[in-house]
Scaffold this active site. Structure first.
Site, PDB file in Angstrom:
ATOM      1  N   CYS A 114       7.178 -46.894  -3.449  1.00 33.69           N
ATOM      2  CA  CYS A 114       8.387 -47.071  -4.328  1.00 33.69           C
ATOM      3  C   CYS A 114       9.314 -45.404  -3.737  1.00 33.69           C
ATOM      4  O   CYS A 114      10.376 -45.627  -3.895  1.00 33.69           O
ATOM      5  CB  CYS A 114       8.431 -46.642  -5.088  1.00 33.69           C
ATOM      6  SG  CYS A 114       6.917 -48.174  -6.641  1.00 33.69           S
ATOM      7  N   HIS A 247      14.289 -44.245  -9.324  1.00 36.54           N
ATOM      8  CA  HIS A 247      13.730 -45.284  -9.075  1.00 36.54           C
ATOM      9  C   HIS A 247      13.340 -46.299  -9.962  1.00 36.54           C
ATOM     10  O   HIS A 247      12.874 -45.827 -11.642  1.00 36.54           O
ATOM     11  CB  HIS A 247      12.082 -44.914  -8.538  1.00 36.54           C
ATOM     12  CG  HIS A 247      11.472 -45.937  -8.222  1.00 36.54           C
ATOM     13  ND1 HIS A 247      11.186 -46.667  -8.141  1.00 36.54           N
ATOM     14  CD2 HIS A 247      10.020 -46.117  -8.581  1.00 36.54           C
ATOM     15  CE1 HIS A 247      10.576 -48.315  -7.724  1.00 36.54           C
ATOM     16  NE2 HIS A 247       9.876 -47.237  -8.524  1.00 36.54           N
ATOM     17  N   ASN A 277      11.313 -53.957 -11.253  1.00 37.78           N
ATOM     18  CA  ASN A 277      10.459 -52.591 -10.371  1.00 37.78           C
ATOM     19  C   ASN A 277      11.098 -53.284  -8.687  1.00 37.78           C
ATOM     20  O   ASN A 277       9.877 -54.257  -9.115  1.00 37.78           O
ATOM     21  CB  ASN A 277       9.694 -51.898 -10.809  1.00 37.78           C
ATOM     22  CG  ASN A 277       8.885 -50.770  -9.624  1.00 37.78           C
ATOM     23  OD1 ASN A 277       9.434 -50.856  -8.527  1.00 37.78           O
ATOM     24  ND2 ASN A 277       7.739 -50.300  -9.670  1.00 37.78           N
TER      25      ASN A 277
HETATM   26  O1  UT7 Z   1       6.875 -48.049  -8.742  1.00 40.00           O
HETATM   27  C1  UT7 Z   1       5.805 -47.506  -8.925  1.00 40.00           C
HETATM   28  C2  UT7 Z   1       6.047 -46.455 -10.191  1.00 40.00           C
HETATM   29  N1  UT7 Z   1       4.864 -47.072 -11.121  1.00 40.00           N
HETATM   30  C3  UT7 Z   1       5.488 -46.837 -12.674  1.00 40.00           C
HETATM   31  O2  UT7 Z   1       5.825 -46.239 -12.420  1.00 40.00           O
HETATM   32  C4  UT7 Z   1       4.487 -47.830 -14.289  1.00 40.00           C
HETATM   33  C5  UT7 Z   1       4.231 -46.741 -14.769  1.00 40.00           C
HETATM   34  N2  UT7 Z   1       3.808 -47.388 -15.741  1.00 40.00           N
HETATM   35  C6  UT7 Z   1       4.837 -47.684 -17.134  1.00 40.00           C
HETATM   36  O3  UT7 Z   1       5.686 -47.769 -16.954  1.00 40.00           O
HETATM   37  C7  UT7 Z   1       3.900 -48.652 -17.845  1.00 40.00           C
HETATM   38  O4  UT7 Z   1       2.070 -47.848 -18.140  1.00 40.00           O
HETATM   39  C8  UT7 Z   1       3.304 -49.739 -18.192  1.00 40.00           C
HETATM   40  C9  UT7 Z   1       4.646 -50.674 -18.212  1.00 40.00           C
HETATM   41  C10 UT7 Z   1       2.258 -50.142 -16.708  1.00 40.00           C
HETATM   42  C11 UT7 Z   1       2.757 -49.828 -19.400  1.00 40.00           C
HETATM   43  O5  UT7 Z   1       2.700 -49.566 -20.423  1.00 40.00           O
HETATM   44  P1  UT7 Z   1       1.696 -49.277 -21.567  1.00 40.00           P
HETATM   45  O6  UT7 Z   1       3.030 -48.415 -22.636  1.00 40.00           O
HETATM   46  O7  UT7 Z   1       1.896 -47.831 -21.078  1.00 40.00           O
HETATM   47  O8  UT7 Z   1       0.951 -50.043 -21.602  1.00 40.00           O
HETATM   48  P2  UT7 Z   1      -0.585 -49.874 -21.431  1.00 40.00           P
HETATM   49  O9  UT7 Z   1      -0.557 -50.501 -20.118  1.00 40.00           O
HETATM   50  O10 UT7 Z   1      -1.448 -48.520 -22.558  1.00 40.00           O
HETATM   51  O11 UT7 Z   1      -1.319 -51.405 -22.018  1.00 40.00           O
HETATM   52  C12 UT7 Z   1      -0.904 -51.402 -23.425  1.00 40.00           C
HETATM   53  C13 UT7 Z   1      -1.352 -52.667 -24.304  1.00 40.00           C
HETATM   54  C14 UT7 Z   1      -3.214 -52.506 -23.726  1.00 40.00           C
HETATM   55  O12 UT7 Z   1      -3.441 -53.879 -24.978  1.00 40.00           O
HETATM   56  P3  UT7 Z   1      -4.336 -53.225 -26.027  1.00 40.00           P
HETATM   57  O13 UT7 Z   1      -5.766 -52.567 -24.482  1.00 40.00           O
HETATM   58  O14 UT7 Z   1      -3.573 -52.085 -26.309  1.00 40.00           O
HETATM   59  O15 UT7 Z   1      -4.706 -54.366 -26.719  1.00 40.00           O
HETATM   60  C15 UT7 Z   1      -2.700 -54.039 -22.734  1.00 40.00           C
HETATM   61  O16 UT7 Z   1      -3.973 -55.219 -22.621  1.00 40.00           O
HETATM   62  O17 UT7 Z   1      -0.241 -53.658 -24.138  1.00 40.00           O
HETATM   63  C16 UT7 Z   1      -0.831 -54.513 -22.874  1.00 40.00           C
HETATM   64  N3  UT7 Z   1      -0.452 -55.739 -21.957  1.00 40.00           N
HETATM   65  C17 UT7 Z   1       0.652 -56.856 -22.453  1.00 40.00           C
HETATM   66  N4  UT7 Z   1       0.385 -57.003 -23.330  1.00 40.00           N
HETATM   67  C18 UT7 Z   1       1.455 -58.122 -23.494  1.00 40.00           C
HETATM   68  C19 UT7 Z   1      -0.776 -55.071 -20.402  1.00 40.00           C
HETATM   69  N5  UT7 Z   1       0.764 -55.760 -20.329  1.00 40.00           N
HETATM   70  C20 UT7 Z   1       1.119 -56.718 -21.029  1.00 40.00           C
HETATM   71  C21 UT7 Z   1       1.721 -57.590 -21.035  1.00 40.00           C
HETATM   72  N6  UT7 Z   1       2.277 -58.345 -22.006  1.00 40.00           N
HETATM   73  N7  UT7 Z   1       2.351 -58.197 -19.706  1.00 40.00           N
END
Ligand code: UT7
Length: 320
Positions: A114, A247, A277
């Site tokens: 990225c 980004h 992204n």
């Molecule tokens: O380009 C390179 C750099 N990349 C980034 O900067 C990405 C950085 N990270 C992020 O943007 C965020 O961490 C994400 C968008 C990837 C995830 O958001 P989050 O608020 O950190 O969510 P999480 O991974 O902690 O997941 C929360 C919940 C989980 O369920 P439980 O365990 O709380 O029951 C996941 O299983 O959301 C669930 N989940 C989803 N639910 C519906 C994960 N993906 C999805 C989805 N739809 N697509």
């Protein structure tokens, strides 16, 4: 007299097919509400038949050349940032070169995921300032949809395909151009964001794997720090910035980094809602969007930043 690398034109290209969150939710266990709330993403473009990293990059490059009013044969350097090349080798940059009809120039790819566009920009800027090149195409182009695990909802909803390009030209004694760039890498974090394959390990291409929450935390801290470094190097204060072109990984990361710098949201170019992204393509795609709609004007002070797998991260400050 000092030589500076000045942006002479910008261009971008997106695949034909635009996919909404609702359409994704038909095949992936997710919802429009979750994606919008956690990321700000509403749409992404997905490459179809005949569309590759090289074709998107070539279209973006043609548009940047047209905007700059420069003929392809004046280009003596092509640096293309991608983590999704058409082939393991040769470099996708050489496919773009051939497609543009350039018989001889320097052409190679840069791989910093990225942050690839920032790395490519820094290399091209260095070559221009040392006289090794005069007119460069710097391109970020990706087809991340082809390395996504469509069964992994935690990653597949986040990415899209596209390309952005700029033409950089050497100018003597100009007050415009790239003022400062800072790059970093910390390979200890490989396992937080990576692809689980490669020619020398699995002999496959592999799929994207990410521990999103950890990446998020590192992104906010590293991006704020590197932006402060370039501002200091250029001797500019944060309130002099006209535009931040970050980004486009997550709207929440954009908001948090802008807040840390004390920048109002109106100064942040946001395209993550419509492009998702696009890895190395995201910064030049956002830059071109803001140039094309008239927000970024000649003379504006612009900061570019990115962070990605590796980790790698960086920022650049330029007078457009
Ligand atoms: O380009 C390179 C750099 N990349 C980034 O900067 C990405 C950085 N990270 C992020 O943007 C965020 O961490 C994400 C968008 C990837 C995830 O958001 P989050 O608020 O950190 O969510 P999480 O991974 O902690 O997941 C929360 C919940 C989980 O369920 P439980 O365990 O709380 O029951 C996941 O299983 O959301 C669930 N989940 C989803 N639910 C519906 C994960 N993906 C999805 C989805 N739809 N697509």
């Amino acid at each position: 007299m000092t030589t500076r690398s000045v942006i002479l034109g910008t261009g971008s290209a997106l695949p034909r097919r635009c996919v909404s969150n609702a359409e994704l939710a038909e095949t992936v266990d997710t919802t429009d509400a979750w994606i919008v709330e956690r990321t700000g993403i509403r749409f992404r473009y997905i490459a179809g038949e005949g569309e590759t990293t090289a074709t998107l990059a070539t279209d973006a490059a043609r548009r940047a050349l047209a905007a700059a009013g420069i003929a392809a044969d004046a280009v003596d350097l092509i640096v293309l940032a991608t983590a999704t090349p058409d082939q393991t080798f040769p470099a996708t940059a050489t496919k773009v070169q051939a497609a543009l009809g350039i018989d001889d120039c320097v052409a190679f790819d840069v791989q910093a995921v990225c942050s690839g566009f920032l790395y490519a920009l820094s290399v091209a800027d260095s070559m221009i300032r040392t006289g090794a090149a005069r007119t460069a195409l710097v391109i970020g182009a990706e087809t991340f949809s082809r390395i996504l695990d469509w069964e992994d909802r935690a990653t597949c909803v986040l990415f899209g395909d596209g390309a952005g390009a700029i033409v950089l030209g050497a100018e003597q004694g100009s007050d415009r151009g790239i003022l400062a760039t800072r790059l970093h890498a910390d390979g200890r974090h490989n396992q937080l964001l990576y692809v689980d394959g490669g020619p020398s390990t699995t002999e496959t291409v592999g799929k994207v794997r990410m521990r999103g929450r950890e990446v998020f935390r590192h992104a906010v801290v590293n991006l704020a720090a590197v932006m402060n470094e370039v501002l200091e190097q250029a001797g500019v204060s944060a309130d002099a910035i006209d535009w931040l072109v970050p980004h486009q990984a997550n709207a929440r990361i954009l908001d948090a980094t802008a807040r840390k710098l004390g920048l109002p949201p109106e100064k942040v170019v946001m395209t993550v809602d419509r492009h998702a992204n696009t890895s190395a393509a995201s910064v030049p795609l956002a830059l071109d969007a803001a140039v094309a709609d008239g927000r970024i004007r000649r003379g504006d002070l612009v900061v570019l930043e990115a962070m990605g797998g590796g980790f790698t991260w960086g920022a650049s400050i330029l007078r457009y």
